[in-house]
Design a protein around this motif. Sequence first.
Motif, PDB file in Angstrom:
ATOM      1  N   VAL A  21       0.847  -1.187   0.000  1.00 29.40           N
ATOM      2  CA  VAL A  21       0.000   0.000   0.000  1.00 29.40           C
ATOM      3  C   VAL A  21       0.885   1.240   0.000  1.00 29.40           C
ATOM      4  CG1 VAL A  21      -1.771   1.255   1.241  1.00 29.40           C
ATOM      5  CG2 VAL A  21      -1.802  -1.243   1.232  1.00 29.40           C
ATOM      6  N   LEU A  22       0.577   2.173  -0.882  1.00 31.64           N
ATOM      7  CA  LEU A  22       1.351   3.400  -0.972  1.00 31.64           C
ATOM      8  C   LEU A  22       0.812   4.403   0.032  1.00 31.64           C
ATOM      9  CD1 LEU A  22       1.563   3.708  -4.855  1.00 31.64           C
ATOM     10  CD2 LEU A  22       3.045   2.459  -3.290  1.00 31.64           C
ATOM     11  N   GLU A  23       1.577   4.677   1.080  1.00 26.96           N
ATOM     12  CA  GLU A  23       1.109   5.551   2.134  1.00 26.96           C
ATOM     13  C   GLU A  23       1.401   7.007   1.778  1.00 26.96           C
ATOM     14  OE1 GLU A  23       2.745   4.411   5.839  1.00 26.96           O
ATOM     15  OE2 GLU A  23       2.042   2.338   5.712  1.00 26.96           O
ATOM     16  N   SER A  24       0.448   7.876   2.104  1.00 27.93           N
ATOM     17  CA  SER A  24       0.613   9.291   1.800  1.00 27.93           C
ATOM     18  C   SER A  24       1.753   9.901   2.615  1.00 27.93           C
ATOM     19  CB  SER A  24      -0.697  10.034   2.079  1.00 27.93           C
ATOM     20  OG  SER A  24      -1.071   9.886   3.434  1.00 27.93           O
ATOM     21  N   ARG A  25       2.121   9.287   3.742  1.00 30.44           N
ATOM     22  CA  ARG A  25       3.187   9.831   4.580  1.00 30.44           C
ATOM     23  C   ARG A  25       4.560   9.502   4.015  1.00 30.44           C
ATOM     24  NH1 ARG A  25       1.709   7.026  10.081  1.00 30.44           N
ATOM     25  NH2 ARG A  25       1.370   5.351   8.567  1.00 30.44           N
ATOM     26  N   ASP A  26       4.630   8.603   3.052  1.00 30.42           N
ATOM     27  CA  ASP A  26       5.901   8.193   2.482  1.00 30.42           C
ATOM     28  C   ASP A  26       6.547   9.373   1.761  1.00 30.42           C
ATOM     29  OD1 ASP A  26       8.026   6.927   1.288  1.00 30.42           O
ATOM     30  OD2 ASP A  26       6.868   5.160   0.735  1.00 30.42           O
ATOM     31  N   THR A  27       7.806   9.632   2.062  1.00 25.69           N
ATOM     32  CA  THR A  27       8.492  10.775   1.463  1.00 25.69           C
ATOM     33  C   THR A  27       9.340  10.392   0.257  1.00 25.69           C
ATOM     34  OG1 THR A  27      10.340  10.477   3.000  1.00 25.69           O
ATOM     35  CG2 THR A  27       8.576  11.999   3.665  1.00 25.69           C
ATOM     36  N   ALA A  28       9.259   9.167  -0.209  1.00 25.21           N
ATOM     37  CA  ALA A  28      10.043   8.753  -1.365  1.00 25.21           C
ATOM     38  C   ALA A  28       9.605   9.512  -2.611  1.00 25.21           C
ATOM     39  CB  ALA A  28       9.877   7.253  -1.595  1.00 25.21           C
ATOM     40  N   ILE A  29      10.558   9.754  -3.505  1.00 28.76           N
ATOM     41  CA  ILE A  29      10.218  10.332  -4.808  1.00 28.76           C
ATOM     42  C   ILE A  29       9.408   9.299  -5.576  1.00 28.76           C
ATOM     43  CG2 ILE A  29      11.131  11.205  -6.974  1.00 28.76           C
ATOM     44  CD1 ILE A  29      13.621  12.098  -5.447  1.00 28.76           C
ATOM     45  N   ASP A  30       8.222   9.670  -6.005  1.00 25.25           N
ATOM     46  CA  ASP A  30       7.304   8.703  -6.606  1.00 25.25           C
ATOM     47  C   ASP A  30       7.392   8.758  -8.127  1.00 25.25           C
ATOM     48  OD1 ASP A  30       5.341   6.944  -7.251  1.00 25.25           O
ATOM     49  OD2 ASP A  30       3.724   7.962  -6.194  1.00 25.25           O
ATOM     50  N   LEU A  31       8.071   7.766  -8.710  1.00 19.16           N
ATOM     51  CA  LEU A  31       8.103   7.612 -10.162  1.00 19.16           C
ATOM     52  C   LEU A  31       7.315   6.381 -10.588  1.00 19.16           C
ATOM     53  CD1 LEU A  31      11.786   8.515 -11.137  1.00 19.16           C
ATOM     54  CD2 LEU A  31       9.788   9.999 -10.928  1.00 19.16           C
ATOM     55  N   ALA A  32       6.422   5.921  -9.715  1.00 24.09           N
ATOM     56  CA  ALA A  32       5.592   4.773 -10.055  1.00 24.09           C
ATOM     57  C   ALA A  32       4.332   5.197 -10.797  1.00 24.09           C
ATOM     58  CB  ALA A  32       5.207   3.998  -8.795  1.00 24.09           C
ATOM     59  N   ARG A  33       3.909   6.417 -10.574  1.00 25.70           N
ATOM     60  CA  ARG A  33       2.664   6.881 -11.171  1.00 25.70           C
ATOM     61  C   ARG A  33       2.943   8.018 -12.153  1.00 25.70           C
ATOM     62  NH1 ARG A  33      -0.708   7.408  -5.602  1.00 25.70           N
ATOM     63  NH2 ARG A  33       1.395   7.813  -4.822  1.00 25.70           N
ATOM     64  N   ALA A  34       2.497   7.839 -13.375  1.00 24.35           N
ATOM     65  CA  ALA A  34       2.669   8.861 -14.409  1.00 24.35           C
ATOM     66  C   ALA A  34       1.478   9.811 -14.346  1.00 24.35           C
ATOM     67  CB  ALA A  34       2.771   8.221 -15.791  1.00 24.35           C
ATOM     68  N   ALA A  35       1.508  10.693 -13.350  1.00 26.46           N
ATOM     69  CA  ALA A  35       0.362  11.574 -13.105  1.00 26.46           C
ATOM     70  C   ALA A  35       0.865  12.968 -12.763  1.00 26.46           C
ATOM     71  CB  ALA A  35      -0.490  11.019 -11.967  1.00 26.46           C
ATOM     72  N   PRO A  36       0.710  13.925 -13.666  1.00 27.49           N
ATOM     73  CA  PRO A  36       1.201  15.277 -13.397  1.00 27.49           C
ATOM     74  C   PRO A  36       0.294  16.030 -12.438  1.00 27.49           C
ATOM     75  CG  PRO A  36       0.091  15.218 -15.514  1.00 27.49           C
ATOM     76  CD  PRO A  36       0.122  13.808 -15.007  1.00 27.49           C
ATOM     77  N   GLY A  37       0.869  16.991 -11.739  1.00 34.06           N
ATOM     78  CA  GLY A  37       0.080  17.867 -10.889  1.00 34.06           C
ATOM     79  C   GLY A  37      -0.469  19.050 -11.681  1.00 34.06           C
ATOM     80  N   LEU A  38      -1.307  19.832 -11.038  1.00 29.81           N
ATOM     81  CA  LEU A  38      -1.907  21.017 -11.650  1.00 29.81           C
ATOM     82  C   LEU A  38      -1.463  22.239 -10.862  1.00 29.81           C
ATOM     83  CD1 LEU A  38      -4.019  22.061 -13.776  1.00 29.81           C
ATOM     84  CD2 LEU A  38      -5.696  21.975 -11.921  1.00 29.81           C
ATOM     85  N   PRO A  39      -0.913  23.265 -11.509  1.00 34.04           N
ATOM     86  CA  PRO A  39      -0.532  24.477 -10.785  1.00 34.04           C
ATOM     87  C   PRO A  39      -1.701  25.031  -9.966  1.00 34.04           C
ATOM     88  CG  PRO A  39       0.336  24.553 -13.012  1.00 34.04           C
ATOM     89  CD  PRO A  39      -0.560  23.349 -12.937  1.00 34.04           C
ATOM     90  N   GLY A  40      -1.416  25.352  -8.702  1.00 32.39           N
ATOM     91  CA  GLY A  40      -2.481  25.769  -7.799  1.00 32.39           C
ATOM     92  C   GLY A  40      -3.254  26.976  -8.275  1.00 32.39           C
ATOM     93  N   GLN A  41      -2.581  27.947  -8.905  1.00 29.22           N
ATOM     94  CA  GLN A  41      -3.271  29.161  -9.338  1.00 29.22           C
ATOM     95  C   GLN A  41      -4.324  28.855 -10.393  1.00 29.22           C
ATOM     96  OE1 GLN A  41      -3.129  32.092  -7.945  1.00 29.22           O
ATOM     97  NE2 GLN A  41      -4.691  32.844  -9.382  1.00 29.22           N
ATOM     98  N   ILE A  42      -4.048  27.903 -11.258  1.00 29.63           N
ATOM     99  CA  ILE A  42      -5.031  27.537 -12.287  1.00 29.63           C
ATOM    100  C   ILE A  42      -6.288  26.980 -11.629  1.00 29.63           C
ATOM    101  CG2 ILE A  42      -5.485  25.922 -14.179  1.00 29.63           C
ATOM    102  CD1 ILE A  42      -2.576  26.220 -14.995  1.00 29.63           C
ATOM    103  N   LEU A  43      -6.110  26.139 -10.618  1.00 32.39           N
ATOM    104  CA  LEU A  43      -7.266  25.575  -9.926  1.00 32.39           C
ATOM    105  C   LEU A  43      -8.022  26.654  -9.155  1.00 32.39           C
ATOM    106  CD1 LEU A  43      -8.852  23.033  -9.272  1.00 32.39           C
ATOM    107  CD2 LEU A  43      -7.330  22.644  -7.330  1.00 32.39           C
ATOM    108  N   VAL A  44      -7.309  27.586  -8.555  1.00 31.22           N
ATOM    109  CA  VAL A  44      -7.963  28.686  -7.830  1.00 31.22           C
ATOM    110  C   VAL A  44      -8.836  29.505  -8.783  1.00 31.22           C
ATOM    111  CG1 VAL A  44      -7.560  30.872  -6.620  1.00 31.22           C
ATOM    112  CG2 VAL A  44      -6.259  28.831  -5.988  1.00 31.22           C
ATOM    113  N   GLU A  45      -8.296  29.805  -9.956  1.00 32.24           N
ATOM    114  CA  GLU A  45      -9.064  30.567 -10.946  1.00 32.24           C
ATOM    115  C   GLU A  45     -10.301  29.794 -11.392  1.00 32.24           C
ATOM    116  OE1 GLU A  45      -6.243  31.251 -14.015  1.00 32.24           O
ATOM    117  OE2 GLU A  45      -5.043  32.684 -12.840  1.00 32.24           O
ATOM    118  N   ALA A  46     -10.144  28.493 -11.606  1.00 37.16           N
ATOM    119  CA  ALA A  46     -11.287  27.689 -12.027  1.00 37.16           C
ATOM    120  C   ALA A  46     -12.343  27.621 -10.936  1.00 37.16           C
ATOM    121  CB  ALA A  46     -10.815  26.279 -12.411  1.00 37.16           C
ATOM    122  N   LEU A  47     -11.909  27.505  -9.685  1.00 39.12           N
ATOM    123  CA  LEU A  47     -12.857  27.482  -8.561  1.00 39.12           C
ATOM    124  C   LEU A  47     -13.623  28.795  -8.470  1.00 39.12           C
ATOM    125  CD1 LEU A  47     -10.688  25.682  -5.855  1.00 39.12           C
ATOM    126  CD2 LEU A  47     -12.920  24.901  -6.675  1.00 39.12           C
TER     127      LEU A  47
END
Length: 488
Positions: free
Chosen positions: A106-132
């Motif tokens: 199980v992949l724990e959220s507390r794990d501090t390892a660099i995660d290269l297991a999932r090919a999933a980009p993040g979204l810049p926070g400002q873009i989400l704030v504007e959309a909200l």
Amino acid sequence: MDRIDRPGRTLGSRQLAAMLPDSAGARPAYRHLAQAISTLILDGRIALHTRLPAERELAAALNTSRPTITATYDVLRQSGYARSRQGSGTWTALPEGSVPTGVARVLESRDTAIDLARAAPGLPGQILVEALHKAAPRLAEHTYTPGYYPFGLPELRAAIAERFTRRGLATLPEQILVTSGAQHALTLVIGLLSTPGDRVMVENPSYPNALEAMRRARLRTVSVPVTHTGWEIEIIESTLREVVPQLAYLIPDFHNPTGLLMPDQERVRILRAAQRAGSWLVIDETLADLALDVPAPPPFASHAVPGGSGQIITIGSMSKTYWGGLRIGWLRAPSRLVNELANQRIATDLGGSVLDQLLALDLLVREAELVPLRLEHMREQRTALTAALAEHIPQWTWELPPGGLSLWVDLGEPIASALAERALHYGVRIEGGAYFATDPGLFEQRLRLPYTAPPDTLREAVHRMATALADGLPLPFANQHQQPHWVA
């Protein structure tokens, strides 16, 4: 989990001969041939449970003696890469103990390892704030309604339909079903169009969560190879013709995990073969927008002849281009099928989040602004990853993908699972190629390395992997590698 049985198939002598490297001068020849065939099996180019050519036929095709082929098959059987059944010939297999086992990690959220297991980009926070900010007043309007939209918000369905039309495939909103991600869309399709025991054609390697959904539905997967050079179209055509699968699941656009882009002429051939077989094509286009070095491809179904797209289902998602946390996907299908899928959905999911759909609508409206920025970042990150690999681990090789989110790296030896275990102790989570295989134990010489993290993070991850690789201890084949809970 029960093992999924796969129907056997026969590999022709000329076909196998064309796949084998030139063995002129290799001594002893039979060991060279056995090594080459076992490598093809491990690389997924020859599927498991495939009947090898008769000894006399392969000897003729290779212009060698029959005793040489007899000795080759003996070595394959002794090493576990083949098994013989009286009166049925010789069939490909894997050695005992080469199948990864163990409980899920199980992949724990507390794990501090660099995660290269999932090919999933993040979204810049400002873009989400504007959309909200833009979505808030529209959300308030929807609070006066029940809030259940099993087909999806009408305005989002219309935007997705218009997007298909703009890409070259005329589409009406009635042909769109908004789902809670692409995986949800695939699960709905499997539930409606298949029953346990049905055959489904899949690529090998392929997206592991899709393969797992098929296993849970107790479908019989029939694999077709995707190599570093592309799809084996003749094998796909013959599989559709001879096996006649109920479904065929393909990722033609920057294929996960190889990053390959299927040529237009091959798409046309697959469409024709599927139409003749009467099989449903399920086309996963979740990565289609991530065209880094080539123009974005038009929808797969746009290559169908007029009236010939009645059994094509196209799946898309916001996850790879924007953000996986939005859990917004969709499928395009004939309107009759969309109605049936929506009715099926109601039994388990009355509709998706209105807020998420409003956010998705705003992001799609801003597509011309946001996607080029995403592509620019992906190119920078891909460059950082490849440069770091070339500097720190130059013995690894890969084909630079024209799009998508990851490299399909060849390690040169079957150490991926063992390296993944060791790398975790150095603070990097990676997943070996076996998790993308239709059969356990394949692609042990491969890693999928996403370039979805910032450049500095990718450089640090490669430095840690290089340190793990060179810590002085050999990396044996890991029989007890524990499988992750999931990868994206």
